[in-house]
Write a protein that holds these residues in place. Structure first.
Motif, PDB file in Angstrom:
ATOM      1  N   ASN A 217       0.813  -0.946   0.193  1.00 37.39           N
ATOM      2  CA  ASN A 217      -0.085   0.264  -0.172  1.00 37.39           C
ATOM      3  C   ASN A 217       0.719   1.629   0.065  1.00 37.39           C
ATOM      4  N   VAL A 218       2.076   1.234   0.871  1.00 36.64           N
ATOM      5  CA  VAL A 218       2.556   2.157   1.400  1.00 36.64           C
ATOM      6  C   VAL A 218       3.299   2.896  -0.338  1.00 36.64           C
ATOM      7  N   ALA A 219       4.171   1.504  -0.943  1.00 40.97           N
ATOM      8  CA  ALA A 219       4.992   1.799  -1.533  1.00 40.97           C
ATOM      9  C   ALA A 219       3.769   2.040  -3.718  1.00 40.97           C
ATOM     10  N   ALA A 220       2.318   1.721  -3.404  1.00 40.65           N
ATOM     11  CA  ALA A 220       2.140   2.384  -4.342  1.00 40.65           C
ATOM     12  C   ALA A 220       1.197   3.480  -4.210  1.00 40.65           C
ATOM     13  N   ALA A 221       1.551   3.907  -3.205  1.00 36.54           N
ATOM     14  CA  ALA A 221       1.442   5.603  -2.840  1.00 36.54           C
ATOM     15  C   ALA A 221       2.318   6.565  -2.963  1.00 36.54           C
ATOM     16  N   ALA A 222       3.730   5.470  -3.698  1.00 38.68           N
ATOM     17  CA  ALA A 222       4.772   7.275  -2.906  1.00 38.68           C
ATOM     18  C   ALA A 222       4.836   6.981  -4.469  1.00 38.68           C
ATOM     19  N   ASP A 223       5.736   8.259  -4.560  1.00 38.33           N
ATOM     20  CA  ASP A 223       6.005   8.617  -5.481  1.00 38.33           C
ATOM     21  C   ASP A 223       7.024   8.069  -6.429  1.00 38.33           C
ATOM     22  N   ALA A 224       6.868   8.556  -7.591  1.00 40.69           N
ATOM     23  CA  ALA A 224       8.722   8.069  -8.845  1.00 40.69           C
ATOM     24  C   ALA A 224       9.253   8.940  -8.306  1.00 40.69           C
ATOM     25  N   LEU A 225      10.259   8.171  -8.300  1.00 41.37           N
ATOM     26  CA  LEU A 225      11.473   9.271  -7.864  1.00 41.37           C
ATOM     27  C   LEU A 225      12.655   8.636  -8.519  1.00 41.37           C
ATOM     28  N   THR A 226      13.420   9.787  -9.398  1.00 42.08           N
ATOM     29  CA  THR A 226      14.409   9.937 -10.573  1.00 42.08           C
ATOM     30  C   THR A 226      16.050   9.225  -9.608  1.00 42.08           C
ATOM     31  N   LEU A 227      16.131   7.983  -9.591  1.00 41.73           N
ATOM     32  CA  LEU A 227      17.869   7.611  -9.349  1.00 41.73           C
ATOM     33  C   LEU A 227      18.911   7.912 -10.640  1.00 41.73           C
ATOM     34  N   LYS A 228      19.711   8.703  -9.610  1.00 42.60           N
ATOM     35  CA  LYS A 228      20.842   9.624 -10.798  1.00 42.60           C
ATOM     36  C   LYS A 228      22.205   9.832  -9.990  1.00 42.60           C
ATOM     37  N   ILE A 229      23.210  10.068 -11.162  1.00 40.18           N
ATOM     38  CA  ILE A 229      24.609  10.785 -10.226  1.00 40.18           C
ATOM     39  C   ILE A 229      25.464  11.423 -11.177  1.00 40.18           C
ATOM     40  N   THR A 230      24.933  12.781 -10.958  1.00 39.17           N
ATOM     41  CA  THR A 230      25.449  13.948 -11.183  1.00 39.17           C
ATOM     42  C   THR A 230      26.906  13.367 -11.285  1.00 39.17           C
ATOM     43  N   ARG A 231      28.370  13.341 -12.501  1.00 41.48           N
ATOM     44  CA  ARG A 231      29.867  13.446 -12.073  1.00 41.48           C
ATOM     45  C   ARG A 231      29.470  14.809 -12.789  1.00 41.48           C
ATOM     46  N   GLU A 232      30.735  15.083 -11.475  1.00 39.71           N
ATOM     47  CA  GLU A 232      31.576  16.680 -12.466  1.00 39.71           C
ATOM     48  C   GLU A 232      32.306  16.805 -11.994  1.00 39.71           C
ATOM     49  N   LYS A 233      33.703  16.819 -12.941  1.00 40.89           N
ATOM     50  CA  LYS A 233      35.215  17.360 -12.728  1.00 40.89           C
ATOM     51  C   LYS A 233      35.725  18.792 -13.245  1.00 40.89           C
ATOM     52  N   ALA A 234      36.360  18.472 -12.685  1.00 38.52           N
ATOM     53  CA  ALA A 234      37.370  20.749 -12.797  1.00 38.52           C
ATOM     54  C   ALA A 234      38.823  20.201 -12.240  1.00 38.52           C
ATOM     55  N   GLY A 235      39.688  20.602 -13.270  1.00 38.03           N
ATOM     56  CA  GLY A 235      40.913  20.182 -13.112  1.00 38.03           C
ATOM     57  C   GLY A 235      41.867  21.727 -14.055  1.00 38.03           C
ATOM     58  N   ASN A 236      43.351  21.320 -14.150  1.00 39.64           N
ATOM     59  CA  ASN A 236      43.740  21.833 -15.095  1.00 39.64           C
ATOM     60  C   ASN A 236      45.163  21.390 -15.175  1.00 39.64           C
ATOM     61  N   ALA A 237      46.061  21.820 -16.336  1.00 41.92           N
ATOM     62  CA  ALA A 237      47.176  21.131 -16.412  1.00 41.92           C
ATOM     63  C   ALA A 237      47.950  22.308 -16.528  1.00 41.92           C
ATOM     64  N   LEU A 238      49.226  21.969 -16.225  1.00 39.20           N
ATOM     65  CA  LEU A 238      50.796  23.073 -16.564  1.00 39.20           C
ATOM     66  C   LEU A 238      51.803  22.613 -17.150  1.00 39.20           C
ATOM     67  N   SER A 239      52.349  22.903 -18.236  1.00 43.69           N
ATOM     68  CA  SER A 239      53.566  22.743 -18.186  1.00 43.69           C
ATOM     69  C   SER A 239      54.359  23.934 -18.647  1.00 43.69           C
ATOM     70  N   TYR A 240      55.861  23.167 -19.086  1.00 48.20           N
ATOM     71  CA  TYR A 240      57.052  24.402 -18.477  1.00 48.20           C
ATOM     72  C   TYR A 240      58.398  23.950 -19.210  1.00 48.20           C
ATOM     73  N   THR A 241      58.585  24.476 -20.896  1.00 49.47           N
ATOM     74  CA  THR A 241      60.278  23.611 -21.451  1.00 49.47           C
ATOM     75  C   THR A 241      60.717  25.059 -20.213  1.00 49.47           C
ATOM     76  N   VAL A 242      62.252  24.231 -19.664  1.00 49.65           N
ATOM     77  CA  VAL A 242      62.649  24.721 -19.060  1.00 49.65           C
ATOM     78  C   VAL A 242      63.901  25.360 -20.019  1.00 49.65           C
ATOM     79  N   ASP A 243      64.414  24.109 -20.528  1.00 51.27           N
ATOM     80  CA  ASP A 243      65.461  24.473 -21.651  1.00 51.27           C
ATOM     81  C   ASP A 243      65.170  23.410 -22.337  1.00 51.27           C
ATOM     82  N   GLU A 244      66.284  23.319 -23.530  1.00 53.08           N
ATOM     83  CA  GLU A 244      66.005  22.206 -24.601  1.00 53.08           C
ATOM     84  C   GLU A 244      65.612  20.187 -24.576  1.00 53.08           C
ATOM     85  N   ASN A 245      66.530  20.349 -22.837  1.00 52.82           N
ATOM     86  CA  ASN A 245      66.558  19.252 -22.541  1.00 52.82           C
ATOM     87  C   ASN A 245      65.047  18.878 -21.671  1.00 52.82           C
ATOM     88  N   THR A 246      64.061  20.323 -20.926  1.00 51.30           N
ATOM     89  CA  THR A 246      64.284  19.548 -19.489  1.00 51.30           C
ATOM     90  C   THR A 246      62.800  20.274 -19.481  1.00 51.30           C
TER      91      THR A 246
END
Length: 841
Positions: A217-246
């Motif tokens: 009875n309780v299940a029949a009367a319950a509202d339908a739910l949306t089950l989901k996961i939101t995946r959020e990703k934030a980031g950064n990438a850095l690189s620096y050429t010190v010289d021709e070798n490094t």
């Protein structure tokens, strides 16, 4: 509940940007590595090719000499996209700019347009959408460059990126990516508090005392739910050429996962307190950072890097009220009113890796790598139970109040640790222009330093309350508590420190028979030492032979055969005695013959069993005409396990073909067809619960309880694509079809194999087939109205239908003594139309 470490990915993105700006200032303009781009860079359901913005095809192709160009294997390159030229800035002539924006409206309609499968990894909701906005700028005097873009702004599958750098000197990248994974839109919960770590039964239900009628009875009367996961990703990438070798580099990111998903729990077997499907809260944060240095000279390359990963779960545990269904409940029998489930714990890992390559001579090269990883988990432990009061367990009783606090633990936190050492050495030697040799050794040494003993100092007992005491009244021997004065009181009291040490040796030779024909031969020995497993040592011997052709006018072909044979030390059915109470002094076996058999002696776990495997693979690319290609591939894999019981054999084969015809740079047609087949053969004997020896046909595993099962699946996929341009108009058409069918057939010696719960006629010989069918039709008409303005009309039809007997008649509420959320496949047939206008300037 734990304290949240951060509030939003946007805040982390801002912090990362500020950090990078400070680094730039200190490094005197010096970074460059765009290898971190979120989940692979731009791309979503409206932009599956990952373009920065919608572009037409280049009618000139890749070459001004011929509009048909081919890869080294002979296949035609796809028609390239046309990129507008950058425009010189009038205010600052050193800067060249390209800016764009595209926006429009989409509408989705049809049968069950909100189905979870349709929305699983994309946003099809109706409404206005800013599909792409951004700019790119470069200073052709200083080599500085800046670009930024946003896609599907404000929607669940949005993406943002900002890049700043100087060509050849430094590069910085910041990004934010979002995607949703929808599990169900029809779930109905019996509990309030969904999304939190405390689920309380809705009004009308009593913990531990609800009836099936009340639950339904309780299940029949319950509202339908949306089950989901939101995946959020934030980031950064850095690189620096010190010289021709490094070169220096650093990458960092934070990933947030928030939402809900279904999870199963239980207080006993299906007919003893039953199974319960509940809703798990997801509130995860994962922080990753990588930093290192690259060094290169003419004959020497080296890298050293550190990587750290840190996981945090906002919720330590999930506590829920038990509806309390039990069809065999005797008066006064204990039914847990509340349950507790431990959720993924906080953990972290540190990894250090170095690798190097050295050119010893014009004909020889030596490479090697070494890494060391430390994985740690020291989260606070939960009490063995959340219940209270005295419950009966056979002729004994258990006072849950002596087990429902952390004082019942032998240590307050997990103190779990695993260390892993990986290494690799490879030597390559070119004997002659036609013959090359290589030798390689790879190793992995794993040390599991986790050691937990379940001992309650308050009672002086070993063990741990099993599923909040739900089993104790029905099967006292499975209460989870060791009773030293009771024969056969076998319970787990210690963790199992699984770990493997591995050494892989490989020798390979490639020989060119003539200018068109090449032969590759290799042998690999993979030796593994297992800790706390049925086989202590195993050896895999793998031989591979491949013949390939190149340079023929008709195209290329490749054919390979691989043979693998795995053998090992003697198979021990129960190597886990050291983790059970049987290892304690004074333990009393169940009988003079010993304890009830642990497992069928002849059963073999497939990753431990001796195995023989044959693999054949073939691939050919045919140039049918100057403007058409045909590609044919296929493979066959046969695996046999030396096992009378368990997984006995598998067979898998597939074949595919693809055809492409490029009439001109303005017209192209492609198609493909694939087929996959897989079969598995399994056998076992159900335990009788009696007998101390585990041989097949004995008292513990009588042959009357034996059964066999075969599982076979067939998968077909096909697709068509047509592209045609005339003048300023381009029409792109796509169709993809997928069909899968899985059949499960079985045989049994007698109805004892399923405990006589039905007759042989009722049991039959197989389950109804599981089928999956999917259709996708897409059409897009693009018009380049002016040099800077274009528009496109978009149409997409999606249909998916799953027929699976597991879900037949399943609905939210009760099935026997079990409760379900009503999560099941959501078939749909949905159409989406859209109109988008793009402006570049």
């Amino acid at each position: 509940m734990r304290k949240r470490l951060t509030s939003s990915p946007a805040r982390w993105l801002l912090a990362a940007a500020l950090l990078d700006m400070m680094d730039l200032a200190g490094a005197a303009q010096a970074l460059a590595d765009s290898s971190a781009t979120g989940y692979g860079g731009p791309g979503n359901v409206l932009n599956p090719q990952g373009q920065l913005y919608n572009r037409g095809r280049d009618v000139n192709g890749l070459s001004v000499l011929d509009d048909v160009t081919r890869t080294p294997t002979g296949l035609m390159y796809p028609l390239p996209f046309l990129t507008p030229e950058m425009k010189q800035s009038e205010a600052n002539p050193d800067w060249w700019l390209l800016r764009w924006t595209e926006a429009g409206y989409i509408g989705t309609f049809g049968k069950n347009k909100g189905a979870a499968a349709l929305k699983e990894y994309g946003a099809w909701n109706s409404g206005p959408v800013l599909t792409s906005i951004g700019f790119a700028a470069e200073n052709r005097k200083t080599a500085l460059h800046v670009s930024a873009l946003g896609q599907n702004v404000g929607r669940e599958d949005q993406y943002y990126q900002l890049e700043v750098g100087r060509y050849g000197v430094f590069n910085t990248l910041w990004y934010f990516d979002s995607i949703a994974h929808t599990y169900s839109t029809t779930a109905k919960s019996l509990w309030d508090g969904v999304g939190s770590n405390r689920l309380t039964l809705k009004p009308g239900l009593t913990p531990g005392k609800s009836t099936a009628a009340q639950v339904n009875n309780v299940a029949a009367a319950a509202d339908a739910l949306t089950l989901k996961i939101t995946r959020e990703k934030a980031g950064n990438a850095l690189s620096y050429t010190v010289d021709e070798n490094t070169e220096l580099f650093m990458r960092g990111s934070v990933e947030m996962r928030n939402g809900t998903q279904p999870i199963s729990a239980t207080f006993g077997y299906p007919f003893q307190n039953g199974a319960t499907q509940i809703v798990q809260p997801i509130d995860y944060q994962t922080y990753d950072i990588t930093a290192g240095v690259r060094y290169k000279e003419k004959n020497f390359l080296a890298n050293f890097a550190y990587a750290g990963s840190f996981f945090h779960n906002q919720n330590r545990e999930l506590v829920w009220d038990n509806p309390g269904l039990n069809s065999i409940n005797a008066p006064g029998m204990y039914i847990p009113p509340v349950g507790q489930l431990s959720l993924p714990p906080d953990n972290y890992a540190h990894s250090f890796k170095g690798d190097a390559a050295l050119v010893l001579s014009p004909s020889s090269r030596l490479t090697g790598s070494l890494s060391y990883t430390m994985m740690r988990q020291d989260d606070d432990l939960l009490a063995p139970t959340i219940g209270s009061g005295i419950i009966a367990s056979g002729r004994d009783s258990i006072n849950l109040d002596q087990w429902n606090s952390t004082g019942a633990l032998s240590q307050p936190s997990a103190n779990a640790a695993i260390n892993v050492l990986n290494y690799m050495v490879q030597y390559q030697y070119t004997v002659s222009p036609d013959l090359g040799l290589s030798l390689e050794a790879r190793g992995r040494n794993e040390e599991n330093r986790t050691n937990y003993v379940a001992f309650n100092p308050q009672t002086g007992q070993y063990g741990y309350i099993a599923i909040d005491g739900g089993l104790a009244p029905f099967i006292p021997s499975q209460s989870g508590i060791y009773r030293p004065n009771q024969a056969g009181s076998r319970v787990q009291i210690r963790n199992m420190p699984f770990a493997n040490d591995r050494l892989t040796l490989k020798a390979k030779a490639d020989y060119r028979l003539d200018k068109h024909l090449k032969l590759d031969v290799s042998y690999t020995n993979d030796a593994v030492n297992h800790s706390v497993r049925e086989v202590t040592d195993s050896n895999d011997h793998i031989g591979r032979l491949q013949v390939s052709t190149t340079g023929y006018e008709w195209g290329t072909a490749r054919l390979s055969y691989e043979y693998a044979r795995r053998t090992g030390s003697d198979y021990v059915s129960n190597p886990y005695g050291g983790s059970y109470s049987t290892s304690l002094p004074g333990y009393i076996p169940a009988s003079s013959a010993g304890d009830v058999a642990w497992v069928l002696s002849d059963l073999r776990k497939f990753d431990m069993a001796d195995r023989t495997q044959h693999v054949v693979r073939g691939q050919s690319n045919y140039i049918l005409s100057p403007r058409s290609d045909l590609q044919v591939t296929g493979s066959l894999k046969l695996t046999g396990y030396d096992a009378a019981y368990g997984l006995r054999s598998t067979r898998a084969w597939d074949a595919s073909t693809a055809y492409s015809y490029q009439m001109s740079a303005a017209t192209k047609f492609t198609s493909f067809l694939t087929y996959q087949n897989q079969n598995r053969d399994v056998a076992n004997i159900n335990a009788s619960g009696q007998g101390a020896t585990g041989e097949a046909g004995g008292r513990a595993y009588p042959l009357a309880n034996s059964w066999k099962e075969t599982v076979g699946s067939d998968i077909y996929t096909a697709g068509l694509n047509g592209l045609h341009s005339w003048g300023d108009f381009t029409l792109n058409l796509d169709y993809v079809f997928a069909h899968a069918k899985t059949a499960m057939n079985y045989r049994f010696a007698s109805t004892e194999a399923f405990f006589n719960v039905m007759s042989a006629a009722q049991a039959g010989s197989g389950f109804p087939a599981i089928t999956y069918n999917s259709h996708m039709v897409k059409a897009e008409l693009r018009h380049q109205l002016t040099e800077t303005v274009s528009y496109r009309v978009f149409y997409r039809f999606n249909q998916e239908r799953v027929v699976d007997f597991h879900y037949t008649g399943l609905q939210a509420g009760t099935t026997g003594d079990n409760t379900y959320l009503g999560v099941r496949p959501e078939n749909y047939a949905a159409q989406t139309v859209g109109f988008f206008v793009q402006y570049t300037f």
